[in-house]
Scaffold this motif. Structure first.
Motif, PDB file in Angstrom:
ATOM      1  N   UNK A  43      -7.792  -4.107   0.063  1.00  0.00           N
ATOM      2  CA  UNK A  43      -7.712  -2.649   0.117  1.00  0.00           C
ATOM      3  C   UNK A  43      -6.294  -2.184  -0.204  1.00  0.00           C
ATOM      4  N   UNK A  44      -5.304  -2.906   0.334  1.00  0.00           N
ATOM      5  CA  UNK A  44      -3.914  -2.518   0.082  1.00  0.00           C
ATOM      6  C   UNK A  44      -3.531  -2.772  -1.373  1.00  0.00           C
ATOM      7  N   UNK A  45      -4.112  -3.810  -1.958  1.00  0.00           N
ATOM      8  CA  UNK A  45      -3.759  -4.183  -3.337  1.00  0.00           C
ATOM      9  C   UNK A  45      -4.474  -3.328  -4.389  1.00  0.00           C
ATOM     10  N   UNK A  86       0.807  -1.210   0.000  1.00  0.00           N
ATOM     11  CA  UNK A  86       0.000   0.000   0.000  1.00  0.00           C
ATOM     12  C   UNK A  86       0.847   1.270   0.000  1.00  0.00           C
ATOM     13  N   UNK A  87       2.166   1.134  -0.035  1.00  0.00           N
ATOM     14  CA  UNK A  87       3.022   2.324  -0.005  1.00  0.00           C
ATOM     15  C   UNK A  87       3.371   2.780  -1.419  1.00  0.00           C
ATOM     16  N   UNK A  88       3.902   4.015  -1.500  1.00  0.00           N
ATOM     17  CA  UNK A  88       4.317   4.564  -2.792  1.00  0.00           C
ATOM     18  C   UNK A  88       5.528   3.808  -3.330  1.00  0.00           C
ATOM     19  N   UNK A  89       6.386   3.312  -2.423  1.00  0.00           N
ATOM     20  CA  UNK A  89       7.577   2.576  -2.863  1.00  0.00           C
ATOM     21  C   UNK A  89       7.170   1.321  -3.625  1.00  0.00           C
ATOM     22  N   UNK A  90       6.130   0.666  -3.133  1.00  0.00           N
ATOM     23  CA  UNK A  90       5.664  -0.560  -3.778  1.00  0.00           C
ATOM     24  C   UNK A  90       5.155  -0.248  -5.176  1.00  0.00           C
ATOM     25  N   UNK A  91       4.480   0.898  -5.325  1.00  0.00           N
ATOM     26  CA  UNK A  91       3.959   1.258  -6.643  1.00  0.00           C
ATOM     27  C   UNK A  91       5.100   1.588  -7.608  1.00  0.00           C
ATOM     28  N   UNK A  92       6.164   2.185  -7.086  1.00  0.00           N
ATOM     29  CA  UNK A  92       7.324   2.443  -7.951  1.00  0.00           C
ATOM     30  C   UNK A  92       7.940   1.128  -8.420  1.00  0.00           C
ATOM     31  N   UNK A  93       7.975   0.157  -7.515  1.00  0.00           N
ATOM     32  CA  UNK A  93       8.495  -1.159  -7.901  1.00  0.00           C
ATOM     33  C   UNK A  93       7.606  -1.773  -8.978  1.00  0.00           C
ATOM     34  N   UNK A  94       6.300  -1.565  -8.825  1.00  0.00           N
ATOM     35  CA  UNK A  94       5.353  -2.076  -9.823  1.00  0.00           C
ATOM     36  C   UNK A  94       5.624  -1.441 -11.188  1.00  0.00           C
ATOM     37  N   UNK A  95       5.870  -0.117 -11.199  1.00  0.00           N
ATOM     38  CA  UNK A  95       6.178   0.576 -12.464  1.00  0.00           C
ATOM     39  C   UNK A  95       7.408  -0.033 -13.133  1.00  0.00           C
ATOM     40  N   UNK A  96       8.429  -0.303 -12.343  1.00  0.00           N
ATOM     41  CA  UNK A  96       9.644  -0.908 -12.898  1.00  0.00           C
ATOM     42  C   UNK A  96       9.350  -2.293 -13.467  1.00  0.00           C
ATOM     43  N   UNK A  97       8.536  -3.047 -12.737  1.00  0.00           N
ATOM     44  CA  UNK A  97       8.191  -4.399 -13.190  1.00  0.00           C
ATOM     45  C   UNK A  97       7.432  -4.331 -14.511  1.00  0.00           C
ATOM     46  N   UNK A  98       6.519  -3.362 -14.618  1.00  0.00           N
ATOM     47  CA  UNK A  98       5.733  -3.245 -15.846  1.00  0.00           C
ATOM     48  C   UNK A  98       6.619  -2.782 -17.001  1.00  0.00           C
ATOM     49  N   UNK A  99       7.628  -1.952 -16.680  1.00  0.00           N
ATOM     50  CA  UNK A  99       8.568  -1.526 -17.727  1.00  0.00           C
ATOM     51  C   UNK A  99       9.304  -2.739 -18.281  1.00  0.00           C
ATOM     52  N   UNK A 100       9.681  -3.657 -17.386  1.00  0.00           N
ATOM     53  CA  UNK A 100      10.321  -4.888 -17.865  1.00  0.00           C
ATOM     54  C   UNK A 100       9.346  -5.684 -18.734  1.00  0.00           C
ATOM     55  N   UNK A 101       8.089  -5.697 -18.303  1.00  0.00           N
ATOM     56  CA  UNK A 101       7.066  -6.420 -19.057  1.00  0.00           C
ATOM     57  C   UNK A 101       6.922  -5.890 -20.477  1.00  0.00           C
TER      58      UNK A 101
END
Lengths: 142, 243
Positions: A67-69, A10-25
């Motif tokens: 909710x966090x997801x 639920x943190x902003x750091x996790x969303x940044x990690x998600x962005x990086x993961x999607x960039x790899x995708x």
């Protein structure tokens, strides 16, 4: 087949990690699957076990986990990714490492507050624990 | 017990540990029991539930030392602590005997009242037993329990999750205190001191072995049964699992 796991708290750091993961995708030419995992703290007090049904507790974990997801899930689907979500209960580091191994993930994108090792030690960095326990490569995203 | 003596400090540490393991989850029980109420009622239920948990302790503490001087009541209290200690080590079963979260105000109130009563009774009995008849220590135990109940929940449960040994230590402590209560019941106390003073150590030690041994045995059985039945738990909502 590339499968990446992004722990979501639920943190902003996790969303940044998600962005990086999607960039790899997006770069990837192989089939790509995206896993999101949230870990809920176990409420294992003796009175909880005595007075609260396990279903009630699991409902609670599920509600908090979803909710966090939710923001991460929306972000991923807005970017056109389909995701597999998992809500685990227990020690976050252990659950994340275990899930990554079970699902044969090729990499974990781990968001971190990027505290120094001293603060991380005091605050019990989940990222550090994941690095320690994981059998698959972990990419830290600050 | 003399202030500042080793026995005094041991009792202080025991009391703090008891408050952590028996008080740390009370607010969570109350919050979960009122979870299905509308938000405004939920807030009220949590407030009054926590208030009740503390108020009941205040009342019980007042009578605890007097009550525990009644023949056989320490035996009963000791047995209750044995049960709580063993229960502490077991996984969460799905037994249907629990009272639980309710959508109705009265259902939630009933759960909270019963839970408050049990949670206060076990905490007060354990504090009174660890205090060895010192009213000052009993009151100390009460004072320490208040912040743990009101603010400590998340922290205490986190502690138990990160260091599961805390649960075993807590259960062992309850076993020790329960055994100690058995030999200190007014009916046996003088006989034990006169004829077999060693029992003052042997019975509490046996209490630890019983709680930890039985707890581990039952937990491994329950764990084995569960592993066969379910496999790993995934709580993700099924309908959104893959989209």
């Amino acid at each position: 087949m590339i499968a990446v796991l992004v722990p979501i708290d639920g943190s902003a750091h996790a969303l940044r990690a998600l962005d990086e993961a999607m960039a790899e995708g997006r770069r990837s030419t192989e089939p790509f699957s995206l896993h999101l995992v949230n870990v809920q703290q176990a409420l294992a007090g003796v009175h909880v076990k005595t007075f609260i049904k396990r279903e009630t507790l699991e409902d609670y974990y599920r509600e908090q986990g979803n909710a966090a997801l939710a923001p991460a899930r929306e972000r991923a689907s807005a970017a056109g990714f389909s995701v597999t979500v998992h809500i685990g209960v227990g020690d976050p580091g252990e659950v994340i490492a275990q899930y990554a191994a079970q699902q044969h993930c090729t990499r974990i994108y781990m968001g971190t507050r990027g505290l120094g090792s001293v603060a991380g030690m005091v605050l019990g960095s989940v990222a550090v624990k994941v690095v320690h326990l994981s059998t698959v490569p972990v990419l830290m995203v600050k | 017990m003399e202030f500042g003596s080793p026995a005094f400090w041991i009792a202080v540490l025991q009391i703090i540990a008891i408050d952590i393991v028996l008080g740390g989850d009370n607010a969570v029980v109350i919050a979960l029991a009122s979870r299905r109420l509308p938000p405004d009622l939920q807030r009220k239920a949590i407030f009054w539930g926590v208030f009740g948990a503390i108020a009941l302790r205040v009342v019980l503490i007042f009578f605890a030392l007097t009550l525990l001087a009644i023949p056989y009541l320490k035996v009963v209290g000791g047995l209750l602590l044995f049960w709580i200690g063993i229960k502490m080590m077991l996984p969460h079963d799905d037994g249907g005997h629990e009272i639980d979260a309710s959508t109705h105000l009265w259902g939630a109130i009933k759960t909270i009242i019963v839970a408050d009563a049990v949670m206060s009774v076990d905490n007060v009995i354990a504090i009174a037993a660890a205090s060895k008849d010192s009213m000052a220590l009993v009151i100390f135990g009460l004072v320490v329990s208040v912040p743990i109940i009101v603010w400590g929940s998340r922290l205490v449960l986190k502690l138990m999750e990160r260091f599961p040994v805390v649960i075993t230590l807590g259960a062992a402590l309850l076993g020790w205190i329960a055994g100690d209560m058995l030999v200190r019941d007014v009916v046996f106390k003088d006989w034990v001191i006169a004829n077999a003073p060693l029992l003052n150590w042997i019975v509490p030690a046996a209490g630890v072995l019983v709680v930890v041994g039985l707890g581990k045995l039952l937990a491994s059985r329950a764990g084995a049964a569960k592993a066969v039945a379910e496999g790993p738990v995934d709580l993700a909502a099924p309908e959104t699992k893959r989209d």
